[in-house]
Design a protein around this motif. Structure first.
Motif, short mmCIF file in Angstrom:
data_model
loop_
_atom_site.label_atom_id
_atom_site.label_comp_id
_atom_site.label_asym_id
_atom_site.label_seq_id
_atom_site.Cartn_x
_atom_site.Cartn_y
_atom_site.Cartn_z
N PHE A 302 -2.24 5.78 7.01
CA PHE A 302 -1.36 4.91 6.25
C PHE A 302 -1.74 4.92 4.77
N LEU A 303 -3.03 4.87 4.47
CA LEU A 303 -3.45 4.91 3.07
C LEU A 303 -2.99 6.22 2.41
N GLN A 304 -3.07 7.33 3.13
CA GLN A 304 -2.54 8.59 2.60
C GLN A 304 -1.05 8.45 2.31
N CYS A 305 -0.34 7.89 3.26
CA CYS A 305 1.10 7.71 3.13
C CYS A 305 1.42 6.82 1.93
N TYR A 306 0.64 5.80 1.75
CA TYR A 306 0.84 4.87 0.64
C TYR A 306 0.56 5.55 -0.70
N LEU A 307 -0.54 6.26 -0.77
CA LEU A 307 -0.92 6.92 -2.02
C LEU A 307 0.02 8.08 -2.36
N ASP A 308 0.68 8.62 -1.34
CA ASP A 308 1.66 9.69 -1.57
C ASP A 308 2.99 9.15 -2.07
N GLY A 309 3.12 7.82 -2.19
CA GLY A 309 4.32 7.23 -2.77
C GLY A 309 5.38 6.80 -1.79
N ASN A 310 5.05 6.77 -0.50
CA ASN A 310 6.06 6.42 0.49
C ASN A 310 6.37 4.93 0.53
N TYR A 311 5.44 4.10 0.07
CA TYR A 311 5.67 2.64 0.11
C TYR A 311 5.41 1.98 -1.24
N GLN A 312 5.32 2.77 -2.28
CA GLN A 312 5.20 2.25 -3.64
C GLN A 312 5.41 3.40 -4.61
N ALA A 313 5.60 3.06 -5.89
CA ALA A 313 5.82 4.11 -6.89
C ALA A 313 4.47 4.63 -7.36
N THR A 314 4.04 5.75 -6.81
CA THR A 314 2.71 6.28 -7.10
C THR A 314 2.50 6.52 -8.59
N SER A 315 3.56 6.91 -9.30
CA SER A 315 3.42 7.21 -10.72
C SER A 315 2.99 5.98 -11.52
N ASN A 316 3.24 4.79 -10.97
CA ASN A 316 2.88 3.57 -11.68
C ASN A 316 1.52 3.03 -11.26
N LEU A 317 0.91 3.65 -10.26
CA LEU A 317 -0.31 3.09 -9.70
C LEU A 317 -1.42 2.98 -10.72
N ASP A 318 -1.65 4.04 -11.50
CA ASP A 318 -2.72 4.03 -12.48
C ASP A 318 -2.37 3.18 -13.70
N GLU A 319 -1.18 3.38 -14.25
CA GLU A 319 -0.85 2.73 -15.51
C GLU A 319 -0.61 1.23 -15.38
N ASP A 320 -0.14 0.79 -14.18
CA ASP A 320 0.15 -0.62 -14.01
C ASP A 320 -1.03 -1.41 -13.44
N SER A 321 -2.00 -0.72 -12.87
CA SER A 321 -3.06 -1.42 -12.15
C SER A 321 -4.09 -2.01 -13.10
N GLN A 322 -4.44 -3.27 -12.85
CA GLN A 322 -5.51 -3.91 -13.60
C GLN A 322 -6.83 -3.86 -12.83
N TYR A 323 -6.81 -3.26 -11.65
CA TYR A 323 -8.00 -3.18 -10.81
C TYR A 323 -8.38 -1.72 -10.59
N SER A 324 -9.65 -1.46 -10.40
CA SER A 324 -10.09 -0.11 -10.07
C SER A 324 -10.07 0.15 -8.58
N THR A 325 -10.12 -0.94 -7.80
CA THR A 325 -10.14 -0.84 -6.35
C THR A 325 -9.18 -1.86 -5.75
N TYR A 326 -8.39 -1.41 -4.79
CA TYR A 326 -7.51 -2.30 -4.04
C TYR A 326 -8.00 -2.37 -2.61
N GLY A 327 -7.81 -3.52 -1.98
CA GLY A 327 -8.25 -3.60 -0.60
C GLY A 327 -7.68 -4.78 0.13
N TRP A 328 -7.82 -4.71 1.44
CA TRP A 328 -7.32 -5.74 2.32
C TRP A 328 -8.38 -6.02 3.38
N ARG A 329 -8.52 -7.26 3.74
CA ARG A 329 -9.50 -7.67 4.76
C ARG A 329 -8.78 -8.45 5.84
N GLY A 330 -9.03 -8.12 7.07
CA GLY A 330 -8.52 -8.88 8.20
C GLY A 330 -9.69 -9.51 8.91
#
Length: 375
Positions: A302-330
């Motif tokens: 899923f993370l591969q799928c996400y980073l490949d742009g299937n569930y977000q605009a990958t081109s904006n990931l670097d320029e829009d992000s204010q964080y160096s690391t994203y994560g989720w905890r369950g």
């Protein structure tokens, strides 16, 4: 509509990684084999991880997915992932928005209207984006003192599958008032993600489980992932907790009250209990807020799928992000799951363990995996 806004949405679930070192793991590891073996020897029944570059990560497992039967953890062993489910619910909402089926800035009641929904205070003012970003103000049903007592009470006879309307009812009780008006604050709400599950079903005409399969699991090649409590999926999963941790690490206990240990047998001298045994749909009640089961390998996909742009605009990931690391905890009783990625390096990390209140947790293990990757 492209889904760059998903970056903002998911950042609200950012895991704030602790800087404290683990109290019991070695300072540095040279191999995943040694790290995983130490984790198991420290009392974690089963562990599954994936780590490394998103295009060439490695996965590894150790210990037991079923402690009592000594059933070894393998690549296809599923773990409950609790609130990481919300990541998939949000991804699905934005996929439907891309297809023009949902306007995330629109009002929720433009799509869903029912007696149980309409009783929720200020629901007509709640936008879809408010539910996604936890800004609706709607009462969080898991905050109720009665929730776990009702869930684990004898009246349910061990069946923990709960209808969404039962959960929404907590948000309509007189004492469970909204925290603020919609859009005027921020407070985590499982109730909001139950409402999003209803929205998904309404606009797709599918069950939430079927919609996940159609729009997320199948496209991302997630063949070993499913929804607990759905008619099509009922695996034999096990979740454990330690009930006596006071002298083992720190004086803090997580989620062992309100009847969850009733009828449980102690499995070892360190007070390990199986909290899911004999309870049908142990985490099925969480539905679109927390009932997915998966493998470390599938979460990495899923993370591969996400980073490949299937569930977000990958081109904006670097320029829009204010964080160096994203994560989720369950994190819930007997469930500890973590999913992270580095924005710049494109490294991914997945940690799944089937116990809580142990002397190490998923975050401790994640810190050591980072050392293996960045050395």
């Amino acid at each position: 509509m492209k889904t760059a806004i998903l970056i903002k949405t998911l950042s609200l679930s950012l895991l704030l990684v602790s800087c404290k070192p683990s109290l019991v793991l070695d300072g540095q590891y040279s191999s995943i084999e040694r790290l995983a073996r130490d984790v198991v020897e420290l009392g974690i029944p089963g562990i599954a991880v994936c780590y490394g570059a998103s295009v060439s990560y490695r996965c590894y497992q150790d210990g037991y997915v079923d402690f009592e039967s000594s059933l070894a953890t393998v690549e296809t062993s599923r773990f409950r992932i609790a609130s990481i489910t919300k990541t998939f619910t949000a991804a699905l909402i934005y996929k439907l928005a891309d297809r023009g089926l949902i306007d995330v800035e629109g009002n929720f009641t433009d799509y869903v209207s029912s007696e149980s929904v309409n009783r929720i205070p200020y629901i007509n003012q709640v936008r879809v984006i408010d539910l996604l970003e936890h800004t609706s103000g709607i009462y969080n049903f898991t905050n109720s003192d009665d929730f776990e007592k009702n869930l684990f009470g004898s009246s349910r006879s061990g069946n923990l599958n709960v209808l969404p309307d039962e959960l929404l009812a907590y948000a309509t009780q007189m004492n469970n008032k909204p925290s603020f008006l919609p859009g005027k604050g921020h407070e985590y709400s499982n109730t909001g993600y139950i409402l999003l599950g209803l929205l998904i079903e309404e606009v797709t005409g599918l069950s939430y489980a079927q919609a996940l399969d159609t729009y997320v699991f199948a496209p991302c090649g997630m063949t070993d992932t499913g929804l607990e409590g759905s008619s099509s999926y009922s695996p034999d999963l096990h979740s454990y907790t330690y009930a006596d941790t006071w002298d083992r690490i720190v004086q803090k206990q997580f989620g062992i009250g309100n009847g969850i240990l009733d009828g449980r047998k102690q499995l070892n001298s360190n007070s390990l209990f199986n909290v899911s045994s004999g309870r049908q749909g142990f985490n099925g009640w969480a539905w679109s807020a927390g009932a997915i089961n998966s493998t470390a390998t599938d979460l990495a996909r899923f993370l591969q799928c996400y980073l490949d742009g299937n569930y977000q605009a990958t081109s904006n990931l670097d320029e829009d992000s204010q964080y160096s690391t994203y994560g989720w905890r369950g994190l819930s009783t007997g469930i500890d799951a973590l999913m992270m990625f580095d924005v710049k390096e494109r490294n991914i990390y997945v940690v799944l363990i089937n116990v809580t209140n142990g002397v190490v947790d998923a975050n401790d293990i994640y810190q050591k995996l980072r050392q293996l990757v960045i050395k």
